[in-house]
Design a protein around this motif. Structure first.
Motif, short mmCIF file in Angstrom:
data_model
loop_
_atom_site.label_atom_id
_atom_site.label_comp_id
_atom_site.label_asym_id
_atom_site.label_seq_id
_atom_site.Cartn_x
_atom_site.Cartn_y
_atom_site.Cartn_z
N GLN A 132 1.19 -1.35 -0.04
CA GLN A 132 0.15 -0.39 -0.01
C GLN A 132 1.21 1.38 -0.08
OE1 GLN A 132 -2.10 -0.20 3.50
NE2 GLN A 132 -3.71 -1.84 3.01
N ASN A 172 -3.59 -0.93 -4.19
CA ASN A 172 -4.40 -1.17 -3.54
C ASN A 172 -3.91 -2.87 -2.78
OD1 ASN A 172 -6.82 -0.33 -1.84
ND2 ASN A 172 -8.18 -0.90 -4.08
N THR A 173 -3.79 -2.98 -2.36
CA THR A 173 -3.89 -4.49 -1.80
C THR A 173 -4.39 -4.59 -0.59
OG1 THR A 173 -1.68 -5.26 -3.11
CG2 THR A 173 -2.22 -6.56 -1.90
N THR A 174 -4.71 -5.98 -0.46
CA THR A 174 -5.27 -5.78 1.23
C THR A 174 -5.11 -7.21 1.79
OG1 THR A 174 -7.56 -6.49 0.27
CG2 THR A 174 -7.52 -4.60 0.37
#
Length: 546
Positions: A124, A129-131
């Motif tokens: 991030q 946009n990585t969770t």
């Protein structure tokens, strides 16, 4: 005569070839099994045996790492993302792997000290946009394949013949399975435990009190580099000049120099030689004053004492295993640039054993990630136990053959029907053994189970043929062919069903089930293409005049 009985002739030819593969020394030793060469030639046959029938060690463990999937990385941003994530997480750039696909990319981190939360945060902060839900435990298939290749090379280069490495699946996890016959657990684990990352670092003294910006952090166990060394107060610097063993074109065997020091001759690739030479010129290694001289016995490398100097360090998995100055001749080659044309020199380690490990790592390459033994298993089978398994397997096979032969004789009560049936079934097993020997298939208990299944299905098919043909009197060859054709359609359909059902087991990495499936499929093909038609020819000769 031969034209009318070509199926029988074909069966005989295959039996002869199988006999050659089984009993002629060197004829049938292939390169596909996990048995040692000794196992292949020490007995009366060329058959090779796997771990369960020869003894040895099996280690099964996943690779350390986690993978972020569906990351939107442009191809020209791979290097930037690798460096950004590595710096954020405090790991080496070699512990971060970015793979760009057609639509998205995967990012892998090979470190036990990084959590999914930290990994997601690093991505991030790098602008992605990585969770945490996008991150899974484990590595990619490409990384597993790379690890398998490196481990195969390690086993081969270390002289442990007959070892195999493959990926196996259990649930949603992929494991690396290593099998080495006739070796104990500690020897195999010591060989594969280290990642085997080899770097070459230039260590040298810099003038003044300020450390140049290009200097890297400490290397090895003495905290050198990027500041003042111990003892003499020399200001030293470390710069990695070869990031991995990929820069080496060839690696020689361990030798000893005139002083008895173990050495490993190496040669750089064309791509690595030019930048290596430029680095040596930039950091002062081309200066004769910084090179060692046998005549004057001047010591220009004082890495061990932290006293500075000019040293080339060989670093294996973060630990310095060798530190030495360059010779006058090598310094002159750096100065003139002629090193590029003949980029060879000598490296080493503290003793012969470490030098041997270094040679193996240089030749085999580095694992992309270490093995996680805490989440794996290991097994050691005593050779004496394996020999008992081998004897019991033979007894089991004989019992299966005798049981089938007894049922056949009870069923038909006619030796002229039953004897060809049993002989044909045995020929099928013999050809299958020859195939195993020819391709170097190392037989384990799963393969033995496949052989027994082949005996049962083979005789079952022969019973179908006999029952269909003998249901009433056969007066002409045309009647015989009609009945045989009907029986063969049934057998062919059953064979196709078996092959289709077994194919996933043969293709997927499902451990022992794969060996069972392979033997069963090959046995069914031998039966349909060779032994069933031959048995039909035998019955035709016995029942008709043609």
């Amino acid at each position: 005569m031969i034209r009318d009985n070509w199926r029988i002739v074909l069966l005989v030819v295959f039996v002869v070839v199988a006999g050659l593969a089984l009993f002629v020394p060197g004829f049938g030793v292939g390169d596909g099994g996990n048995a040692t060469a000794t196992n292949a030639t020490s007995g009366p046959t060329n058959l090779q045996f796997g771990l369960e029938l020869s003894g040895g060690t099996r280690i099964r463990a996943p690779l350390v790492g986690m993978t972020a999937e569906n990351v939107d990385v442009a191809p020209n941003q791979q290097a930037n993302l690798t460096g950004s994530v590595a710096e954020d997480l405090g790991v080496s750039p070699t512990d971060v792997q970015v793979r760009v696909g057609n639509e998205s990319a995967t990012v892998e981190v090979f470190s036990e000290n990084v959590s999914q939360e930290r990994f997601a945060g690093a991505l991030q902060r790098a602008g992605y946009n990585t969770t945490q839900s996008d991150i899974r435990t484990g590595v990619t298939e490409e990384t597993d394949e790379s690890a398998v290749e490196v481990l195969e090379n390690k086993i081969s280069e270390s002289g442990l013949t007959g070892g195999t490495v493959q990926t196996v699946s259990s649930g949603d996890r992929s494991y690396i399975q290593i099998e080495v016959p006739n070796q104990n657990r500690s020897e195999v684990r010591d060989l594969v435990a280290d990642q085997g990352q080899v770097q070459t670092v230039a260590y040298f003294t810099v003038e003044g009190n300020r450390t140049p910006s290009y200097c890297e952090g400490p290397v090895g166990g003495n905290g050198s580099g990027g500041g003042e060394g111990g003892g003499s107060g020399a200001n030293t610097c470390n710069v990695t000049v070869l990031q991995s063993q990929d820069g080496f074109q060839s690696v020689g065997t361990v030798q000893r120099d005139q002083q008895g020091q173990p050495i490993v001759p190496v040669t750089l690739t064309e791509q690595a030689a030019q930048p290596f030479t430029q680095a040596m010129q930039r950091y002062g290694f081309a200066d004769a004053a910084n090179a060692s001289s046998r005549q004057s016995q001047v010591r220009t490398c004082n890495f061990e004492t932290g006293g500075g100097g000019h040293c080339l360090l060989t670093v294996r998995d973060g630990e310095v295993v060798y530190a030495a100055s360059v010779t006058q001749g090598l310094a002159q080659q750096f100065a003139t640039g002629s090193f590029v044309n003949d980029p060879g020199y000598q490296t080493s380690a503290g003793n012969a054993s470490e030098a041997q490990n270094l040679q193996v790592d240089l030749q085999a390459g580095a694992l992309p990630a270490p093995l996680n033994f805490d989440q794996g298993t290991s097994q050691y089978i005593l050779p004496s136990v394996a020999q008992r398994f081998k004897g019991l397997s033979l007894v089991t096979g004989l019992v299966a053959v005798l049981a089938v032969a007894g049922v056949v004789f009870i069923r038909y009560r006619e030796p002229w029907v039953a004897i060809p049936m049993v002989v044909t079934a045995l020929a099928e097993v013999f050809i299958l053994l020859g195939f195993s020997s020819a391709v170097g298939l190392a037989l384990d208990l799963s393969h033995i189970a496949g052989f027994i299944a082949v005996i049962g299905t083979g005789v079952d098919d022969l019973v179908i043929i006999a029952d269909e043909i003998l249901q009433s009197e056969v007066k002409t060859g045309r009647v015989f062919q009609s009945r045989f054709r009907r029986a063969f359609w049934v057998i062919g359909a059953a064979a196709a069903t078996t092959i289709i059902a077994m194919s996933p087991l043969a293709v997927l990495s499902l451990g022992d089930l794969r060996g069972f499936a392979i033997v069963t499929i090959v046995g069914v093909l031998i039966g349909v293409l060779i032994t069933r038609p031959a048995y039909g020819n035998v019955l035709r000769r016995l029942l008709t005049d043609t």
